[in-house]
Design a protein around this motif. Structure first.
Motif, PDB file in Angstrom:
ATOM      1  N   ILE A  13       0.962  -1.247   0.013  1.00 37.14           N
ATOM      2  CA  ILE A  13       0.012   0.071  -0.055  1.00 37.14           C
ATOM      3  C   ILE A  13       0.953   1.231   0.028  1.00 37.14           C
ATOM      4  O   ILE A  13       0.547   2.302  -0.639  1.00 37.14           O
ATOM      5  CB  ILE A  13      -0.919  -0.138   1.172  1.00 37.14           C
ATOM      6  N   GLU A  14       1.844   1.224   0.799  1.00 36.08           N
ATOM      7  CA  GLU A  14       2.892   2.366   0.566  1.00 36.08           C
ATOM      8  C   GLU A  14       3.721   2.563  -0.634  1.00 36.08           C
ATOM      9  O   GLU A  14       3.705   3.900  -1.306  1.00 36.08           O
ATOM     10  CB  GLU A  14       3.869   2.215   1.554  1.00 36.08           C
ATOM     11  N   VAL A  15       3.786   1.467  -1.553  1.00 37.20           N
ATOM     12  CA  VAL A  15       4.418   1.537  -2.705  1.00 37.20           C
ATOM     13  C   VAL A  15       3.231   2.143  -3.631  1.00 37.20           C
ATOM     14  O   VAL A  15       3.517   2.777  -4.395  1.00 37.20           O
ATOM     15  CB  VAL A  15       4.942   0.374  -3.139  1.00 37.20           C
ATOM     16  N   ALA A  16       2.023   1.594  -3.545  1.00 32.52           N
ATOM     17  CA  ALA A  16       0.901   2.079  -4.316  1.00 32.52           C
ATOM     18  C   ALA A  16       0.716   3.660  -4.231  1.00 32.52           C
ATOM     19  O   ALA A  16       0.591   4.243  -5.039  1.00 32.52           O
ATOM     20  CB  ALA A  16      -0.327   1.441  -4.035  1.00 32.52           C
ATOM     21  N   LYS A  17       0.683   4.117  -3.057  1.00 35.56           N
ATOM     22  CA  LYS A  17       0.584   5.388  -2.719  1.00 35.56           C
ATOM     23  C   LYS A  17       1.713   6.291  -3.349  1.00 35.56           C
ATOM     24  O   LYS A  17       1.475   7.523  -3.709  1.00 35.56           O
ATOM     25  CB  LYS A  17       0.528   5.774  -1.282  1.00 35.56           C
ATOM     26  N   PHE A  18       2.940   5.974  -2.928  1.00 37.54           N
ATOM     27  CA  PHE A  18       4.116   6.598  -3.786  1.00 37.54           C
ATOM     28  C   PHE A  18       4.089   6.605  -5.205  1.00 37.54           C
ATOM     29  O   PHE A  18       4.323   7.880  -5.662  1.00 37.54           O
ATOM     30  CB  PHE A  18       5.606   5.846  -3.115  1.00 37.54           C
ATOM     31  N   LEU A  19       3.624   5.601  -5.896  1.00 34.34           N
ATOM     32  CA  LEU A  19       3.615   5.444  -7.435  1.00 34.34           C
ATOM     33  C   LEU A  19       2.353   6.161  -7.912  1.00 34.34           C
ATOM     34  O   LEU A  19       1.955   6.380  -9.063  1.00 34.34           O
ATOM     35  CB  LEU A  19       3.793   4.219  -7.786  1.00 34.34           C
ATOM     36  N   ARG A  20       1.271   6.281  -6.915  1.00 36.15           N
ATOM     37  CA  ARG A  20       0.134   7.017  -7.363  1.00 36.15           C
ATOM     38  C   ARG A  20      -0.613   5.816  -8.569  1.00 36.15           C
ATOM     39  O   ARG A  20      -1.456   6.418  -9.247  1.00 36.15           O
ATOM     40  CB  ARG A  20       0.165   8.211  -8.020  1.00 36.15           C
TER      41      ARG A  20
END
Length: 70
Positions: A13-20
């Protein structure tokens, strides 16, 4: 831009938020082997240093990313 946590391993989820992008896309990228990750039980963790390397390679083709996590 969202900053990455300073921990050794990132949650999808952190990667998803970072990559949008969506969390489903992150899981698809992991399952396709496009995004480096390790599975711990039924959960995935993305090693932070591996993600940084992946991100830098992904942005090498003319995209100058302002990388906020180093």
């Amino acid at each position: 831009m969202t900053e990455l946590p300073k921990r050794d391993n990132l949650f999808p989820i952190e990667v998803a938020k970072f990559l949008r992008i969506s969390i489903r896309k992150v899981y698809a990228m992991i399952e396709e082997g496009e995004l480096p990750a390790k599975q711990i039980g039924r959960q995935y963790r993305i090693p932070r240093e591996n993600f940084i390397e992946w991100w830098q390679k992904a942005n090498k083709n003319g995209f100058n990313a302002d990388f906020p996590c180093k």
